[in-house]
Design a protein around this motif. Sequence first.
Motif, mmCIF file in Angstrom:
data_model
loop_
_atom_site.group_PDB
_atom_site.id
_atom_site.type_symbol
_atom_site.label_atom_id
_atom_site.label_comp_id
_atom_site.label_asym_id
_atom_site.label_seq_id
_atom_site.Cartn_x
_atom_site.Cartn_y
_atom_site.Cartn_z
ATOM 1 N N GLU A 181 -57.592 -18.929 -14.978
ATOM 2 C CA GLU A 181 -57.911 -19.808 -13.858
ATOM 3 C C GLU A 181 -56.855 -19.625 -12.782
ATOM 4 O O GLU A 181 -55.701 -19.295 -13.092
ATOM 5 C CB GLU A 181 -57.933 -21.270 -14.324
ATOM 6 C CG GLU A 181 -58.389 -22.273 -13.267
ATOM 7 C CD GLU A 181 -59.799 -22.032 -12.811
ATOM 8 O OE1 GLU A 181 -59.970 -21.265 -11.834
ATOM 9 O OE2 GLU A 181 -60.740 -22.575 -13.427
ATOM 10 N N THR A 182 -57.220 -19.792 -11.536
ATOM 11 C CA THR A 182 -56.244 -19.756 -10.451
ATOM 12 C C THR A 182 -56.827 -20.436 -9.220
ATOM 13 O O THR A 182 -58.023 -20.268 -8.944
ATOM 14 C CB THR A 182 -55.823 -18.299 -10.117
ATOM 15 O OG1 THR A 182 -54.710 -18.314 -9.229
ATOM 16 C CG2 THR A 182 -56.948 -17.495 -9.510
ATOM 17 N N PRO A 183 -56.040 -21.241 -8.518
ATOM 18 C CA PRO A 183 -54.697 -21.697 -8.889
ATOM 19 C C PRO A 183 -54.768 -22.771 -9.964
ATOM 20 O O PRO A 183 -55.833 -23.318 -10.248
ATOM 21 C CB PRO A 183 -54.155 -22.269 -7.571
ATOM 22 C CG PRO A 183 -55.382 -22.764 -6.863
ATOM 23 C CD PRO A 183 -56.472 -21.774 -7.202
ATOM 24 N N PHE A 184 -53.617 -23.085 -10.558
ATOM 25 C CA PHE A 184 -53.535 -24.148 -11.543
ATOM 26 C C PHE A 184 -53.248 -25.474 -10.852
ATOM 27 O O PHE A 184 -52.426 -25.538 -9.933
ATOM 28 C CB PHE A 184 -52.413 -23.872 -12.557
ATOM 29 C CG PHE A 184 -52.687 -22.721 -13.483
ATOM 30 C CD1 PHE A 184 -53.854 -22.658 -14.224
ATOM 31 C CD2 PHE A 184 -51.762 -21.703 -13.622
ATOM 32 C CE1 PHE A 184 -54.105 -21.605 -15.084
ATOM 33 C CE2 PHE A 184 -51.996 -20.638 -14.483
ATOM 34 C CZ PHE A 184 -53.174 -20.590 -15.205
ATOM 35 N N ASN A 205 -52.658 -12.358 -16.975
ATOM 36 C CA ASN A 205 -51.919 -11.784 -15.851
ATOM 37 C C ASN A 205 -51.455 -10.376 -16.212
ATOM 38 O O ASN A 205 -50.318 -10.184 -16.645
ATOM 39 C CB ASN A 205 -50.700 -12.646 -15.505
ATOM 40 C CG ASN A 205 -51.080 -14.006 -14.982
ATOM 41 O OD1 ASN A 205 -52.100 -14.149 -14.319
ATOM 42 N ND2 ASN A 205 -50.280 -15.013 -15.284
#
Length: 220
Positions: A152-155, A177
């Motif tokens: 997921e991004t952003p956290f 990542n």
Amino acid sequence: MSERLPDERCDEPVWPRTIAVALTGASGIHYGLRLLHCLIDSGVRVYLLISQAGQVVLKMEAGIDAPARPAEAERFFSARFGAAPGQLRVFGRQQWTAPVASGSHPPEAMVICPCTTGTLASLAAGLSQDLIQRAADVVLKERRTLILVVRETPFTTIHLENMLRLARAGAVIMPANPGFYYQPQSIDALIDFMVARVLDHLRVPQRLLPPWGEPPAQGD
């Protein structure tokens, strides 16, 4: 492939290592598929769990229309990855009689790959609403290795707090990542980077990525 050990109680062989793999609905299903392939190639017995959303992502990202029924899915994935008889077992989302549902029969380790932030939240809250959540809870309480490949991004602050809570409980938080320092030339190489890191933490030998400071093995 690792040799199986004879079972003194019956003629059925037992596997020296058992690792649970869960595929949930986050993007990045190819990480989980590659991990599954590598574990089977390494002679590990795998307990496979797939969430309903994971079933959807399998089709969206990998074009895999996997059967929903556990027995059919077991045959499907065993044939796809060349698993030996009995090496791959698939359990249903509400199959509470599965070995992974009890602390008396936990796997050596469990990897949720990819792991949704929804799954992350459920684990951090100690919920056991389906077999994936219950199996992860069992692995934590039995002090086994639980690896969460969060994608997921952003956290948000909530995501980060859930990860911290689980890390304090003993889970390994391993966001998807991949590194670039080894100059990957393909998407497959990026996938292999992450899978290699997971295998290293599982202590499963791998040739996907050489240790830092060492040249690639011949033939890689």
